[in-house]
Design a protein around this motif. Structure first.
Motif, PDB file in Angstrom:
ATOM      1  N   ASP A  17      40.127  50.519  74.518  1.00  0.00           N
ATOM      2  CA  ASP A  17      39.740  49.765  74.202  1.00  0.00           C
ATOM      3  C   ASP A  17      40.624  48.875  74.281  1.00  0.00           C
ATOM      4  O   ASP A  17      41.523  47.686  75.275  1.00  0.00           O
ATOM      5  N   ARG A  18      41.329  49.371  73.090  1.00  0.00           N
ATOM      6  CA  ARG A  18      42.416  48.047  72.677  1.00  0.00           C
ATOM      7  C   ARG A  18      44.202  48.615  72.091  1.00  0.00           C
ATOM      8  O   ARG A  18      43.047  50.370  71.522  1.00  0.00           O
ATOM      9  N   THR A  19      44.996  48.869  71.730  1.00  0.00           N
ATOM     10  CA  THR A  19      45.977  49.301  71.458  1.00  0.00           C
ATOM     11  C   THR A  19      47.075  48.559  70.745  1.00  0.00           C
ATOM     12  O   THR A  19      47.133  47.531  70.783  1.00  0.00           O
ATOM     13  N   TYR A  20      47.193  49.171  69.321  1.00  0.00           N
ATOM     14  CA  TYR A  20      48.168  48.020  68.245  1.00  0.00           C
ATOM     15  C   TYR A  20      49.027  48.763  67.588  1.00  0.00           C
ATOM     16  O   TYR A  20      48.903  50.028  67.545  1.00  0.00           O
ATOM     17  N   ALA A  28      43.894  45.879  63.761  1.00  0.00           N
ATOM     18  CA  ALA A  28      42.689  46.991  64.762  1.00  0.00           C
ATOM     19  C   ALA A  28      41.378  47.490  64.026  1.00  0.00           C
ATOM     20  O   ALA A  28      40.619  47.357  64.483  1.00  0.00           O
ATOM     21  N   TYR A  31      39.448  44.549  64.497  1.00  0.00           N
ATOM     22  CA  TYR A  31      38.752  44.067  65.646  1.00  0.00           C
ATOM     23  C   TYR A  31      37.270  45.875  65.609  1.00  0.00           C
ATOM     24  O   TYR A  31      36.508  45.393  66.398  1.00  0.00           O
ATOM     25  N   GLU A  35      34.703  43.062  66.217  1.00  0.00           N
ATOM     26  CA  GLU A  35      34.647  42.771  67.589  1.00  0.00           C
ATOM     27  C   GLU A  35      32.845  44.340  68.570  1.00  0.00           C
ATOM     28  O   GLU A  35      33.325  43.875  69.294  1.00  0.00           O
ATOM     29  N   ALA A  37      34.238  47.852  69.257  1.00  0.00           N
ATOM     30  CA  ALA A  37      34.902  48.304  70.538  1.00  0.00           C
ATOM     31  C   ALA A  37      34.096  48.854  71.294  1.00  0.00           C
ATOM     32  O   ALA A  37      32.846  49.593  70.863  1.00  0.00           O
ATOM     33  N   VAL A  41      40.187  52.576  69.866  1.00  0.00           N
ATOM     34  CA  VAL A  41      41.209  51.565  68.980  1.00  0.00           C
ATOM     35  C   VAL A  41      42.151  52.688  68.710  1.00  0.00           C
ATOM     36  O   VAL A  41      42.069  53.598  68.062  1.00  0.00           O
TER      37      VAL A  41
END
Length: 45
Positions: A17-20, A28, A31, A35, A37, A41
């Motif tokens: 989904d996302r990279t931090y 992260a 999130y 949110e 995910a 993540v």
């Protein structure tokens, strides 16, 4: 065993989904909590 075979053959791919970056690890986690995910993540080091 079946899951490993799928991953090794390339038939199973993770959904990211996302990279931090590590410096934003707290964002992260926020999130993940707020949110909801839809995939993994990832925190990069």
């Amino acid at each position: 065993m079946a899951l490993r075979e799928l991953a090794e053959s390339g038939k199973l791919t993770p959904v990211i989904d996302r990279t931090y970056p590590l410096a934003e690890a707290s964002e992260a986690v926020r999130y993940l909590e707020v949110e909801h995910a839809r995939g993994k993540v990832v925190v990069t080091v």
